[in-house]
Design a protein around this motif. Structure first.
Motif, PDB file in Angstrom:
ATOM      1  N   LEU A   1       0.951  -1.159  -0.336  1.00  0.00           N
ATOM      2  CA  LEU A   1       0.157  -0.304  -0.018  1.00  0.00           C
ATOM      3  C   LEU A   1       0.704   1.279  -0.012  1.00  0.00           C
ATOM      4  N   ILE A   2       2.089   1.522   1.054  1.00  0.00           N
ATOM      5  CA  ILE A   2       2.892   2.552   0.636  1.00  0.00           C
ATOM      6  C   ILE A   2       4.052   2.247   0.089  1.00  0.00           C
ATOM      7  N   PHE A   3       4.495   1.206  -0.364  1.00  0.00           N
ATOM      8  CA  PHE A   3       5.932   1.460  -1.539  1.00  0.00           C
ATOM      9  C   PHE A   3       5.225   1.946  -2.792  1.00  0.00           C
ATOM     10  N   THR A   4       3.659   1.437  -3.138  1.00  0.00           N
ATOM     11  CA  THR A   4       3.215   1.644  -4.381  1.00  0.00           C
ATOM     12  C   THR A   4       2.936   3.258  -4.561  1.00  0.00           C
ATOM     13  N   SER A   5       3.024   3.821  -3.646  1.00  0.00           N
ATOM     14  CA  SER A   5       2.126   4.925  -3.182  1.00  0.00           C
ATOM     15  C   SER A   5       2.496   6.497  -4.605  1.00  0.00           C
ATOM     16  N   ALA A   6       4.073   6.181  -5.090  1.00  0.00           N
ATOM     17  CA  ALA A   6       4.267   6.760  -5.807  1.00  0.00           C
ATOM     18  C   ALA A   6       3.369   6.160  -7.250  1.00  0.00           C
ATOM     19  N   PHE A   7       2.717   6.059  -7.232  1.00  0.00           N
ATOM     20  CA  PHE A   7       1.860   5.868  -8.829  1.00  0.00           C
ATOM     21  C   PHE A   7       0.694   6.938  -8.437  1.00  0.00           C
TER      22      PHE A   7
ATOM     23  N   SER B   1      -0.990  -4.504   9.770  1.00  0.00           N
ATOM     24  CA  SER B   1      -0.665  -4.515  10.570  1.00  0.00           C
ATOM     25  C   SER B   1       0.032  -3.316  11.643  1.00  0.00           C
ATOM     26  N   GLY B   2       0.316  -3.384  12.762  1.00  0.00           N
ATOM     27  CA  GLY B   2       1.158  -2.087  12.961  1.00  0.00           C
ATOM     28  C   GLY B   2       0.940  -0.630  12.541  1.00  0.00           C
ATOM     29  N   ASP B   3       2.216   0.140  12.466  1.00  0.00           N
ATOM     30  CA  ASP B   3       1.649   1.446  11.838  1.00  0.00           C
ATOM     31  C   ASP B   3       0.966   1.486  10.853  1.00  0.00           C
ATOM     32  N   LEU B   4       1.281   0.496  10.241  1.00  0.00           N
ATOM     33  CA  LEU B   4       0.532  -0.100   8.703  1.00  0.00           C
ATOM     34  C   LEU B   4      -1.038   0.116   9.157  1.00  0.00           C
ATOM     35  N   ALA B   5      -1.845   0.077   9.669  1.00  0.00           N
ATOM     36  CA  ALA B   5      -2.947  -0.383  10.471  1.00  0.00           C
ATOM     37  C   ALA B   5      -3.072   1.833  11.470  1.00  0.00           C
ATOM     38  N   ASN B   6      -2.475   2.212  11.301  1.00  0.00           N
ATOM     39  CA  ASN B   6      -2.723   3.134  11.936  1.00  0.00           C
ATOM     40  C   ASN B   6      -3.268   4.573  10.671  1.00  0.00           C
ATOM     41  N   PRO B   7      -4.120   4.775  11.047  1.00  0.00           N
ATOM     42  CA  PRO B   7      -4.562   5.921   9.755  1.00  0.00           C
ATOM     43  C   PRO B   7      -4.248   7.281   9.352  1.00  0.00           C
ATOM     44  N   PHE B   8      -3.410   7.505  11.269  1.00  0.00           N
ATOM     45  CA  PHE B   8      -2.637   8.939  11.105  1.00  0.00           C
ATOM     46  C   PHE B   8      -1.107   8.756  10.361  1.00  0.00           C
TER      47      PHE B   8
ATOM     48  N   TYR C   1       2.113   9.412   5.756  1.00  0.00           N
ATOM     49  CA  TYR C   1       2.862   8.544   4.249  1.00  0.00           C
ATOM     50  C   TYR C   1       2.481   9.363   3.064  1.00  0.00           C
ATOM     51  N   PHE C   2       0.830   9.237   2.506  1.00  0.00           N
ATOM     52  CA  PHE C   2       1.328   9.576   1.691  1.00  0.00           C
ATOM     53  C   PHE C   2       0.927  11.334   1.281  1.00  0.00           C
ATOM     54  N   LEU C   3       0.750  11.947   2.086  1.00  0.00           N
ATOM     55  CA  LEU C   3       1.021  13.138   2.178  1.00  0.00           C
ATOM     56  C   LEU C   3       2.349  14.125   1.342  1.00  0.00           C
ATOM     57  N   ASN C   4       2.980  12.793   2.235  1.00  0.00           N
ATOM     58  CA  ASN C   4       4.459  13.355   1.833  1.00  0.00           C
ATOM     59  C   ASN C   4       5.357  12.715   0.740  1.00  0.00           C
ATOM     60  N   VAL C   5       4.450  11.550   0.737  1.00  0.00           N
ATOM     61  CA  VAL C   5       4.892  11.212  -1.141  1.00  0.00           C
ATOM     62  C   VAL C   5       4.319  11.405  -2.013  1.00  0.00           C
TER      63      VAL C   5
END
Length: 391
Positions: free
Chosen positions: A75-81, A237-244, A249-253
């Motif tokens: 989810l996060i490492f393909t967010s640059a798409f 899971s972990g941080d990835l389950a935290n919406p904040f 992360y998405f804002l940064n990307v």
């Protein structure tokens, strides 16, 4: 590692330096040096920009994160798409339309020259520290993976460890080809590096899942991953389950892949706005497909290497060795050197982009206006080029 691996890494360095020398012939002015004269083909610029988004982080720290958290990292490492898609619709054409000589010229137009001076001063040192940090992390890993980290060598009468020697060699190569060739060297070497990275990931994907399938094929390997993955490994899971965390992360990307100065420079290097949009779309596609080719093998390594600390007891975060551990286990000599070259190229691609835009800033936005203010005359283009290469 053996002589075949070292020879392949040496060949890679030789190609990169040759690219810098070849590109130097295209640099007749500072416009050529900093933005390729606005003549860089969109395909080359797109490959270059995609590669510059990588660094050893993707195959080290990001691999460690993937090893620990699993499928959620897709989810996060393909967010640059998604970021590049926004760039395709909005940012690409507008950045090209701005017709900037250097990225920070935008600040001068929008605000004032003093704003640019301030930002330049506050940006240069952190950027240099960041490049050094990337080189440090890269060479710790490469020297350890090649097995000479603690060996002692004599260089010009001075004793250095293998780790220190790797920093010297890699840093010199990085600086030489960037200083000689400018942006043309950066984009052409990045194109070479993209071929290395894509080839390496295409090779490691089927090999890792074939191994995991224990002779029954890639599909059996995928099925084994599904069956034996730890609880929650195939979800969030972990941080990835935290919406904040996800929002941040998405804002940064989104910001990083649309308004970073290195990206602005790429948009300025292509012939027109249409090519800038093509470049952005190419980056979007590669940013969706590319990460999957290394995320899934790293997930397989969680099953293959359930105890990474036993393999890498000297590493503070052993999980970060998961990707290279796959290469060392599954690939023959020669291809191991190829993988190390890919990890080297990822960091070098990012660093040469930073070098180039920092030099453009120091030349166009600091040196030229200060020289004019103090001496009353604008330096010739040839003198600016000499200053740029010195920087």
């Amino acid at each position: 590692a053996n002589l075949v691996d070292y020879g392949l890494i040496g060949l890679y360095f030789g190609i990169i330096i040759w690219v810098g020398i070849y590109a130097a012939r295209r640099n007749k002015s500072t416009e050529d040096f900093f933005k390729g004269g606005g003549k860089v083909p969109w395909l080359v610029a797109g490959l270059s920009n995609w590669v510059s988004g990588f660094s050893a982080f993707m195959f080290v720290a990001a691999a460690g994160f993937t090893y620990n958290y699993g499928a959620g990292t897709i989810l996060i490492f393909t967010s640059a798409f998604w970021a590049y898609l926004i760039g395709y619709w909005f940012f690409a054409a507008r950045w090209r339309r701005a017709r900037l000589q250097s990225p920070l010229e935008f600040l001068t137009r929008r605000f004032s020259a003093s704003t640019t001076y301030y930002y330049s001063i506050t940006a240069v040192i952190p950027q240099i520290v960041g490049i050094g940090q990337g080189l440090y992390i890269l060479c710790i890993f490469v020297a350890t993976a090649l097995g000479f980290s603690d060996q002692v060598f004599t260089l010009a009468g001075i004793s250095v460890t293998g780790f220190q020697l790797s920093i010297i060699v890699t840093g010199v190569v990085m600086m030489v080809y960037t200083a000689i060739g400018g942006l043309w060297a950066a984009v052409l070497s990045d194109a070479v590096q993209s071929v290395i990275i894509v080839t390496m990931t295409i090779v490691i994907f089927p090999v890792s899942f074939s191994y995991l399938g224990q002779g029954h094929g890639i599909a059996a390997g995928l099925q084994r991953l599904i069956n034996e993955a730890p609880a929650g490994y195939l979800g969030l899971s972990g941080d990835l389950a935290n919406p904040f965390f996800l929002f941040s992360y998405f804002l940064n990307v989104f910001m990083g892949y649309n308004v970073s100065w290195a990206l602005v420079q790429r948009y300025q290097s292509v012939p027109d706005e249409r090519d800038a949009r093509k470049m952005s779309m190419l980056c979007a596609v590669l940013s969706l497909v590319g990460p999957l080719l290394w995320i899934l093998p790293v997930m397989a390594s969680r099953i293959i290497f359930p105890d990474m600390r036993a393999l890498w007891p000297s590493f503070e975060v052993p999980a970060e060795a998961s990707f290279v551990s796959l290469a060392l286990l599954l690939l023959p000599h020669g291809l191991i050197g190829f993988v190390i070259s890919a990890i080297l190229s990822a960091t070098l691609g990012q660093a040469n982009d930073a070098f180039n835009w920092l030099t453009a800033t120091l030349t166009h936005d600091v040196y030229v206006p200060l020289k004019k203010r103090l001496g009353g005359a604008i330096p010739s283009d040839g003198r600016q080029l000499v200053f740029a290469r010195s920087m």
